[in-house]
Scaffold this motif. Structure first.
Motif, short mmCIF file in Angstrom:
data_model
loop_
_atom_site.label_atom_id
_atom_site.label_comp_id
_atom_site.label_asym_id
_atom_site.label_seq_id
_atom_site.Cartn_x
_atom_site.Cartn_y
_atom_site.Cartn_z
N VAL A 166 49.06 -16.16 -13.77
CA VAL A 166 48.39 -15.01 -14.36
C VAL A 166 47.59 -14.25 -13.29
O VAL A 166 47.61 -13.01 -13.23
CB VAL A 166 47.47 -15.45 -15.51
N VAL A 167 46.89 -15.02 -12.45
CA VAL A 167 46.10 -14.39 -11.39
C VAL A 167 47.02 -13.71 -10.38
O VAL A 167 46.76 -12.57 -9.93
CB VAL A 167 45.21 -15.44 -10.71
N LEU A 168 48.10 -14.39 -10.04
CA LEU A 168 49.02 -13.79 -9.08
C LEU A 168 49.68 -12.52 -9.65
O LEU A 168 49.86 -11.53 -8.93
CB LEU A 168 50.09 -14.81 -8.70
N SER A 169 50.00 -12.54 -10.93
CA SER A 169 50.56 -11.34 -11.56
C SER A 169 49.55 -10.20 -11.55
O SER A 169 49.90 -9.03 -11.32
CB SER A 169 50.99 -11.64 -12.98
N HIS A 170 48.28 -10.55 -11.81
CA HIS A 170 47.23 -9.52 -11.79
C HIS A 170 47.05 -8.95 -10.39
O HIS A 170 46.82 -7.73 -10.23
CB HIS A 170 45.93 -10.12 -12.30
N VAL A 171 47.15 -9.79 -9.38
CA VAL A 171 47.03 -9.32 -8.00
C VAL A 171 48.21 -8.40 -7.66
O VAL A 171 48.04 -7.33 -7.04
CB VAL A 171 46.95 -10.51 -7.04
N LEU A 172 49.40 -8.79 -8.06
CA LEU A 172 50.57 -7.97 -7.77
C LEU A 172 50.55 -6.63 -8.51
O LEU A 172 51.18 -5.67 -8.08
CB LEU A 172 51.85 -8.73 -8.11
N SER A 173 49.84 -6.57 -9.62
CA SER A 173 49.80 -5.33 -10.39
C SER A 173 49.09 -4.20 -9.65
O SER A 173 49.25 -3.03 -10.00
CB SER A 173 49.13 -5.56 -11.75
N TYR A 174 48.29 -4.55 -8.63
CA TYR A 174 47.62 -3.52 -7.84
C TYR A 174 48.53 -2.93 -6.76
O TYR A 174 48.17 -1.95 -6.12
CB TYR A 174 46.37 -4.10 -7.18
N LEU A 175 49.68 -3.53 -6.56
CA LEU A 175 50.62 -3.01 -5.59
C LEU A 175 51.60 -2.05 -6.26
O LEU A 175 51.72 -2.00 -7.48
CB LEU A 175 51.40 -4.16 -4.93
N SER A 176 52.30 -1.30 -5.44
CA SER A 176 53.35 -0.43 -6.00
C SER A 176 54.54 -1.29 -6.40
O SER A 176 54.77 -2.38 -5.88
CB SER A 176 53.76 0.61 -4.96
N TYR A 177 55.31 -0.76 -7.33
CA TYR A 177 56.47 -1.51 -7.81
C TYR A 177 57.53 -1.64 -6.73
O TYR A 177 58.29 -2.61 -6.70
CB TYR A 177 57.05 -0.83 -9.04
N GLU A 178 57.58 -0.69 -5.84
CA GLU A 178 58.51 -0.82 -4.71
C GLU A 178 58.13 -2.00 -3.82
O GLU A 178 58.99 -2.78 -3.39
CB GLU A 178 58.51 0.47 -3.90
#
Length: 355
Positions: free
Chosen positions: A27-39
């Protein structure tokens, strides 16, 4: 012993530093990745299996969020537009509506390409850059009062989505069919249109389940039904889009025909106007020539009138003088009846001859 202690602690610190990323929950890792662009997320999937799994979830959720955000923007825009279709064309938000319609078409095509494989859990929504570009377009439409033209704004999104779908159909789909053992027979897509669903079928060649297990088969069957329902809905939407496109084309043909007629009429009127102008110019020249001739005739008439009045005046003067100089009959009777009167009577005749 003293020398071994630091090395042991250093090794422990190295193990802690290596285990830090692994200890982070999904969950934390998904939240961290959500701040990046989808590319960037689609690029980070190649790091490891865990990043691949979490990246797939984030990309699928991003495509779902994109669809919801588009629906929200369309709903808000529709609330601001008038109800009459004729008034919407001249409304300031007409360009926004066209852009949202084009984005909806792109999203429908992407969904028809990827959704069936996502539902079967064979892959995720791979082109993250398409999601970023679509979010950028929607955000621009929502925040800008005067957006660029539709073809200029959507050129990048169309190019990216078209290349992504072509690459997916040509390069990725065959590998998915081989690896999964599931052969998906779909109807051919011609100009992004679906033919009848009768030519489409899903056939299971090999299953990795025990002979007596029916759970996975039931799950696969339910997924097949969901996919079939999704295709039916997309087919109806596509048919509606085709009907609208045909109507628009008919209207465009009618407008082109009327425009051609108007152009022909305009050309004919222009030619008539040019001929009328030539006639008017010719008439003006003739009028000028007639005026010149009339002036010359007036001058000649004046000259003839002046020459005719001079002899008449001369004859009148002569007659007047003759009447004054001629003797009266009574004066001739008082003189001698003989020659005495003849001598004096000859003087008027001589004057008369001189006159």
């Amino acid at each position: 012993m003293a020398d071994d202690i630091p090395s042991t602690s250093a090794a422990g610190n190295d193990e802690d530093s290596l285990a830090t990323l692994q200890s982070v929950p999904d969950v934390v890792l998904s939240h961290v990745l959500s701040y990046l662009s989808y590319e960037r997320i689609s690029q980070l999937r190649s790091l490891c299996r865990r990043f691949n799994r979490i990246g797939q979830q984030v990309l699928n959720q991003g495509f779902t969020k994109l669809d919801r955000y588009h629906s929200q923007c369309a709903k808000e825009l529709k609330a601001q537009l008038p109800r009459r279709e004729s008034e919407r064309r001249m409304h300031p938000l007409a360009r926004h509506c066209d852009i949202l319609s084009a984005v909806e078409t792109r999203l429908s095509l992407l969904a028809m390409t990827y959704t069936k494989y996502i539902d079967l859990q064979l892959c995720c929504f791979i082109p993250g850059k398409v999601i970023d570009e679509a979010f950028r377009v929607l955000h621009l439409v929502k925040t800008t009062k005067d957006p660029p033209r539709t073809h200029e704004l959507l050129q990048e999104l169309r190019d990216l989505s078209s290349m992504a779908m072509e690459h997916f159909d040509e390069k990725i789909v065959p590998d998915l069919k081989k690896k999964s053992g599931v052969e998906v027979r779909l109807s051919n897509l011609a100009n992004h249109s679906l033919s009848s669903l009768t030519s489409r079928s899903l056939k299971v060649n090999t299953l990795s389940t025990p002979p007596g297990s029916r759970e996975q088969f039931t799950k696969l069957h339910s997924q097949y039904k969901a996919t079939l329902a999704s295709f039916n809905s997309h087919k109806r939407e596509l048919q509606a889009c085709k009907n609208e496109l045909q109507e628009v084309r008919k209207a465009a043909d009618e407008q082109s025909r009327k425009l051609t007629q108007q152009q022909q009429l305009t050309a004919e009127l222009s030619s008539r106007l040019a001929s009328q102008n030539l006639r008017v110019t010719d008439q003006e020249k003739r009028i000028v020539e007639q005026d010149k001739r009339l002036a010359e005739l007036e001058l000649k008439l004046d000259a003839l009138a002046s020459t005719a009045t001079k002899p008449a005046l001369g004859r009148l003067g002569c007659a007047k003088r003759k009447a004054e100089t001629s003797p009266s009959p009574s004066a001739g009777g008082d003189d001698d009846g003989g020659g005495g009167g003849g001598g004096e009577g000859g003087m008027p005749s001589a004057k008369k001859e001189r006159l």
